[in-house]
Design an enzyme around this catalytic site. Sequence first.
Site, PDB file in Angstrom:
ATOM      1  N   HIS A   1       0.865  -1.206  -0.044  1.00 28.50           N
ATOM      2  CA  HIS A   1       0.013   0.063   0.064  1.00 28.50           C
ATOM      3  C   HIS A   1       0.880   1.386  -0.035  1.00 28.50           C
ATOM      4  CE1 HIS A   1       0.933   0.260   4.286  1.00 28.50           C
ATOM      5  NE2 HIS A   1       0.308  -1.102   4.443  1.00 28.50           N
TER       6      HIS A   1
ATOM      7  N   HIS B   1       4.007   1.286   2.392  1.00 30.12           N
ATOM      8  CA  HIS B   1       5.076   0.470   1.867  1.00 30.12           C
ATOM      9  C   HIS B   1       5.854   1.355   0.957  1.00 30.12           C
ATOM     10  CE1 HIS B   1       2.373  -2.833   3.152  1.00 30.12           C
ATOM     11  NE2 HIS B   1       3.656  -3.024   3.649  1.00 30.12           N
TER      12      HIS B   1
HETATM   13  P1  AMP Z   1       4.430  -5.333   6.352  1.00 25.71           P
HETATM   14  O1  AMP Z   1       4.170  -5.839   5.230  1.00 25.71           O
HETATM   15  O2  AMP Z   1       3.097  -5.166   7.086  1.00 25.71           O
HETATM   16  O3  AMP Z   1       5.142  -6.658   7.142  1.00 25.71           O
HETATM   17  O4  AMP Z   1       5.288  -4.085   6.647  1.00 25.71           O
HETATM   18  C1  AMP Z   1       6.452  -3.954   5.865  1.00 25.71           C
HETATM   19  C2  AMP Z   1       7.021  -2.696   6.496  1.00 25.71           C
HETATM   20  O5  AMP Z   1       5.951  -1.521   6.066  1.00 25.71           O
HETATM   21  C3  AMP Z   1       7.215  -2.422   8.000  1.00 25.71           C
HETATM   22  O6  AMP Z   1       8.467  -1.901   8.376  1.00 25.71           O
HETATM   23  C4  AMP Z   1       6.158  -1.767   8.400  1.00 25.71           C
HETATM   24  O7  AMP Z   1       6.225  -1.149   9.801  1.00 25.71           O
HETATM   25  C5  AMP Z   1       5.976  -0.864   7.439  1.00 25.71           C
HETATM   26  N1  AMP Z   1       4.614  -0.278   7.306  1.00 25.71           N
HETATM   27  C6  AMP Z   1       3.450  -1.006   7.089  1.00 25.71           C
HETATM   28  N2  AMP Z   1       2.489  -0.023   7.141  1.00 25.71           N
HETATM   29  C7  AMP Z   1       3.035   1.355   7.464  1.00 25.71           C
HETATM   30  C8  AMP Z   1       2.344   2.245   7.188  1.00 25.71           C
HETATM   31  N3  AMP Z   1       1.151   2.461   7.474  1.00 25.71           N
HETATM   32  N4  AMP Z   1       3.394   3.610   7.493  1.00 25.71           N
HETATM   33  C9  AMP Z   1       4.535   3.411   7.572  1.00 25.71           C
HETATM   34  N5  AMP Z   1       5.283   2.121   7.332  1.00 25.71           N
HETATM   35  C10 AMP Z   1       4.293   0.936   7.160  1.00 25.71           C
END
Ligand code: AMP
Length: 278
Positions: free
Chosen positions: A34, A37
């Site tokens: 999203h 990311h």
């Molecule tokens: P995930 O795919 O959910 O494991 O997240 C991958 C990376 O994206 C991690 O470092 C999360 O902290 C970061 N992340 C996910 N959602 C957000 C957001 N809304 N704002 C900033 N970073 C995000």
Amino acid sequence: MRTVEQLDSLRATLDGWQGRRGRVGLVPTMGNLHAGHLRLIRVLRDHCDRTVVSIFVNPTQFGPGEDFQSYPRTLDADLEALERESCDLVWLPDVETMYPLAESFRIQPPDRLTQKLCGLDRPGHFNGVASVVLRLFNQVSPDVAIFGEKDFQQLLIIRQMVKDLALPIEIQALPTVRESDGLAMSSRNQYLTAAERAIAPLLHQTLIELAEKLSAEHSWEDSRQLAWDQLEEAGFQPQYLEWLSAESLGPPQPGRPQRLLVAARLGKARLIDNVGLV
Ligand code: AMP
């Protein structure tokens, strides 16, 4: 943009960059990308010359009964988005590549960082996170990696791992990227029904109001209880609502960075959020 699924192709690509590869940056993700990311990738680009994004839905960080099977997997759309972001390399390992042995090595972060917040609601979660991130670091050998503040406890655990294990990797952090109504962007927001989505921004509003009350020196216990009750009345099942040091996750220290952190279930989704206090 190169897409690689095997460790030897990953190594060959990274070796091919050697000499002229410059600084390599890594964005670990579980896919279903999203705008949050994509912001990580854009910000990381200011700190490196080549961008590697990994997509791996890591089974060891999901507990029994959690959403590993149903976690949204949208590889085609993710690859299109990464192409638009001019990502250099997408690393797509499978489970056998990440965990070739039935009984694999695991990293155990210190209890001081795990026996609270999400670590209590999700036993073993941060062992899984640290174990997969260390593998990704060893596979990609990045100079810099970036993580979102949305997963604040995860960010602190990764920083501590890098420091403790003397990994030569710079860790960057990105403030939480939000929808226009304040809801933190998350792959899990799509589990919300339309009615739940309409009340979901209350989680962030609650933190903002609590932060204002704390700066006006209201009682923490009373303000916390009120906020907890408001969340329950709105239909959330709060799991934690804490005021902690942003540096250690210990008790907040006057004059040092502090954080308000919350987790709550709303229908099928488990939502987390946090805001900083000076
Ligand atoms: P995930 O795919 O959910 O494991 O997240 C991958 C990376 O994206 C991690 O470092 C999360 O902290 C970061 N992340 C996910 N959602 C957000 C957001 N809304 N704002 C900033 N970073 C995000």
